[in-house]
Design an enzyme around this catalytic site. Structure first.
Site, mmCIF file in Angstrom:
data_model
loop_
_atom_site.group_PDB
_atom_site.id
_atom_site.type_symbol
_atom_site.label_atom_id
_atom_site.label_comp_id
_atom_site.label_asym_id
_atom_site.label_seq_id
_atom_site.Cartn_x
_atom_site.Cartn_y
_atom_site.Cartn_z
ATOM 1 N N MET A 30 -6.882 5.203 2.397
ATOM 2 C CA MET A 30 -8.110 5.412 1.888
ATOM 3 C C MET A 30 -8.343 5.176 0.478
ATOM 4 S SD MET A 30 -9.523 8.431 4.317
ATOM 5 C CE MET A 30 -8.439 9.945 3.492
ATOM 6 N N HIS A 37 1.578 5.109 -2.726
ATOM 7 C CA HIS A 37 0.991 4.040 -2.063
ATOM 8 C C HIS A 37 1.540 2.441 -2.480
ATOM 9 C CE1 HIS A 37 -2.844 6.649 -2.044
ATOM 10 N NE2 HIS A 37 -2.422 6.436 -0.511
ATOM 11 N N GLN A 148 5.795 9.831 3.988
ATOM 12 C CA GLN A 148 6.595 11.200 4.778
ATOM 13 C C GLN A 148 5.776 12.360 4.334
ATOM 14 O OE1 GLN A 148 8.979 11.547 6.639
ATOM 15 N NE2 GLN A 148 8.947 13.853 6.510
ATOM 16 N N GLN A 153 1.185 13.378 10.805
ATOM 17 C CA GLN A 153 0.397 12.228 10.781
ATOM 18 C C GLN A 153 1.491 11.058 11.099
ATOM 19 O OE1 GLN A 153 -2.922 10.097 8.323
ATOM 20 N NE2 GLN A 153 -1.296 9.016 7.621
#
Length: 280
Positions: A30, A37, A148, A153
């Site tokens: 996002m 990331h 993790q 999710q």
């Protein structure tokens, strides 16, 4: 590096890459990219010929009165991080492109998502699975990379991929932490200095739980009690849940199985919601 905003163009380019024999790695985000990331992007580069990063703040995974409007959007910084780390394509669609006004098709995973965050955020995982299925259909990645830190999710997406025979392999990268132990999250920047001091108790409590497990304590009630005790000492922290669960099903367990059991925590630090976990 190519930036694509059109859904149709993304689908066409991805098909051309596949027909060209390329292995595609997908890193869904996002935006507001941080070192967590970046670690996934690096893993994608190791496994894939072409790396596609999606930057899309998904309104469907935010509940009423959550922080969709306030969620940090840092496009120029994200662009540079992607350029610096060998990303081939950024997919950056608008909300209207992904979810037109007449959009009405959603995907529900009904087992793994039914506990923990599925209780406290009842519409969240429906939004996650729906957007991920759309991205998988558009990009057709060979590998898809998730962190993790978002353990539930990851489990939900893995279950969706298995159940629906989606031809992508889910890769889970380890949680990346800041020097004080706080798991990297876009929401960390909401924290004041005092809130952050209390928030560091989350990783400390989880590490203490792991110490207990490593010392031979396998009873999860004992471990949960220790985590709650440590978190409860911080004035700004309100516990949403503390669970010790199977990492695939997210169902509570009574005894620890090595590399299969995780402790998961969700808390409010005043008005900031944070999650974290640790694998035993």
């Amino acid at each position: 590096m190519q930036v694509i905003e059109s859904v149709k163009e993304m689908q066409t380019v991805a098909m051309q890459l596949r027909f060209g024999g390329h292995l595609i790695g997908l890193v869904p985000t996002m935006g507001n990219l941080h070192d967590g990331h970046v670690s996934l992007i690096k893993q994608a580069n190791e496994k894939s010929d072409k790396v596609i990063v999606t930057i899309f703040v998904n309104p469907k995974q935010f509940g009423p009165n959550e922080d969709f409007e306030e969620y940090p959007r840092t496009w120029q910084d994200d662009l540079k991080k992607c350029e610096d780390n060998g990303v081939d394509i950024i997919f950056h669609p608008s909300v209207q492109a992904m979810f037109p006004k007449d959009f009405s098709s959603y995907l529900n995973e009904e087992a793994v998502s039914s506990v923990m965050c599925g209780i406290s955020r009842p519409t969240h995982f429906k939004g996650v699975t729906t957007v991920c299925l759309k991205l998988f259909n558009l990009v057709r990645p060979d590998f898809s990379f998730f962190g993790q830190k978002d353990a539930q999710q990851c489990a939900v997406i893995k279950k969706m991929v298995r159940d629906l025979n989606i031809p992508t392999e889910i890769k889970v990268g380890e949680t990346i932490r800041e020097p004080d132990g706080l798991a990297l999250s876009s929401r960390n920047q909401y924290l004041s200095k005092l809130q952050r001091e209390d928030a560091t108790s989350i990783s400390k409590a989880l590490n203490k739980a792991k110490e207990l497990a490593d010392s031979g304590i396998g009873n999860t009630d004992r471990i949960i009690a220790e985590i709650i005790h440590l978190l409860s000492q911080k004035r700004r922290i309100r516990i949403i849940y503390v669970k010790v669960v199977d990492k695939d099903t997210m169902q509570a367990v009574k005894t620890i199985s090595q590399n299969q059991t995780i402790a998961c925590v969700a808390v409010w630090v005043d008005d900031v919601r944070l999650i974290d976990n640790i694998v035993f």
